[in-house]
Design a protein around this motif. Sequence first.
Motif, PDB file in Angstrom:
ATOM      1  N   ILE A  25       0.755  13.796 -11.385  1.00  0.00           N
ATOM      2  CA  ILE A  25       0.138  12.720 -12.172  1.00  0.00           C
ATOM      3  C   ILE A  25      -0.812  11.917 -11.292  1.00  0.00           C
ATOM      4  N   VAL A  26      -0.354  11.551 -10.104  1.00  0.00           N
ATOM      5  CA  VAL A  26      -1.180  10.766  -9.177  1.00  0.00           C
ATOM      6  C   VAL A  26      -2.428  11.547  -8.785  1.00  0.00           C
ATOM      7  N   ALA A  27      -2.276  12.847  -8.560  1.00  0.00           N
ATOM      8  CA  ALA A  27      -3.404  13.679  -8.144  1.00  0.00           C
ATOM      9  C   ALA A  27      -4.361  13.996  -9.290  1.00  0.00           C
ATOM     10  N   GLY A  28      -3.983  13.646 -10.516  1.00  0.00           N
ATOM     11  CA  GLY A  28      -4.840  13.912 -11.660  1.00  0.00           C
ATOM     12  C   GLY A  28      -4.682  15.313 -12.228  1.00  0.00           C
ATOM     13  N   ASP A  89      -6.316   4.161  -3.520  1.00  0.00           N
ATOM     14  CA  ASP A  89      -5.730   2.978  -2.893  1.00  0.00           C
ATOM     15  C   ASP A  89      -4.430   3.329  -2.180  1.00  0.00           C
ATOM     16  N   ILE A  90      -3.634   4.170  -2.821  1.00  0.00           N
ATOM     17  CA  ILE A  90      -2.349   4.569  -2.228  1.00  0.00           C
ATOM     18  C   ILE A  90      -2.579   5.337  -0.939  1.00  0.00           C
ATOM     19  N   HIS A  91      -3.515   6.278  -0.964  1.00  0.00           N
ATOM     20  CA  HIS A  91      -3.793   7.065   0.242  1.00  0.00           C
ATOM     21  C   HIS A  91      -4.302   6.184   1.384  1.00  0.00           C
ATOM     22  N   LEU A  93      -3.642   2.971   1.798  1.00  0.00           N
ATOM     23  CA  LEU A  93      -2.522   2.159   2.249  1.00  0.00           C
ATOM     24  C   LEU A  93      -1.596   2.964   3.157  1.00  0.00           C
ATOM     25  N   VAL A  94      -1.291   4.178   2.767  1.00  0.00           N
ATOM     26  CA  VAL A  94      -0.410   5.024   3.580  1.00  0.00           C
ATOM     27  C   VAL A  94      -1.065   5.334   4.926  1.00  0.00           C
ATOM     28  N   ALA A  95      -2.349   5.637   4.914  1.00  0.00           N
ATOM     29  CA  ALA A  95      -3.057   5.927   6.167  1.00  0.00           C
ATOM     30  C   ALA A  95      -3.094   4.693   7.066  1.00  0.00           C
ATOM     31  N   ARG A  96      -3.351   3.539   6.488  1.00  0.00           N
ATOM     32  CA  ARG A  96      -3.383   2.285   7.272  1.00  0.00           C
ATOM     33  C   ARG A  96      -2.015   1.994   7.862  1.00  0.00           C
ATOM     34  N   ALA A  97      -0.964   2.173   7.065  1.00  0.00           N
ATOM     35  CA  ALA A  97       0.397   1.944   7.548  1.00  0.00           C
ATOM     36  C   ALA A  97       0.726   2.892   8.693  1.00  0.00           C
ATOM     37  N   ALA A  98       0.346   4.152   8.554  1.00  0.00           N
ATOM     38  CA  ALA A  98       0.605   5.125   9.620  1.00  0.00           C
ATOM     39  C   ALA A  98      -0.142   4.750  10.894  1.00  0.00           C
ATOM     40  N   ALA A  99      -1.390   4.289  10.742  1.00  0.00           N
ATOM     41  CA  ALA A  99      -2.178   3.879  11.917  1.00  0.00           C
ATOM     42  C   ALA A  99      -1.545   2.688  12.623  1.00  0.00           C
ATOM     43  N   LEU A 100      -0.853   1.847  11.860  1.00  0.00           N
ATOM     44  CA  LEU A 100      -0.190   0.680  12.443  1.00  0.00           C
ATOM     45  C   LEU A 100       1.231   0.984  12.914  1.00  0.00           C
ATOM     46  N   GLY A 101       1.660   2.225  12.697  1.00  0.00           N
ATOM     47  CA  GLY A 101       2.993   2.620  13.137  1.00  0.00           C
ATOM     48  C   GLY A 101       4.107   2.242  12.172  1.00  0.00           C
TER      49      GLY A 101
END
Length: 116
Positions: A25-28, A89-91, A93-101
């Motif tokens: 669903i998220v991926a369309g 937006d989700i992708h 956010l997840v990438a930013r969170a991973a970059a911040l550890g």
Amino acid sequence: MLIRIDSDSPAAIFDQVAASVRSDIVAGRLSAGDRLPPAREVAAALDINVHTVLRAYQQLRDEGLLDLRRGRGAVVSASAAPLADLAGDIHRLVARAAALGVSPTTLASIVKETTP
């Protein structure tokens, strides 16, 4: 639509089935009005119990992502449409969170606590 499960995963199989549908669903790949395969077909294809698939479908119904109707089966609900819009937006956010550890578990907890 391809439902994926990992028999070696510690996650319950019904959660994996639900997560796979949610991901589509998220991926369309699934959109409002699309019918999911009957639970019996999914169960046979994955070699799992039909009640496991029904539990996953019911979980998605409880989340507002599916409509379950006797005779019509499982249909992606109109309220699922915004998920595809949020995918970018989700992708990010997840990438930013991973970059911040920040671990995925911590991020999920923060999102749950932030929910209005």
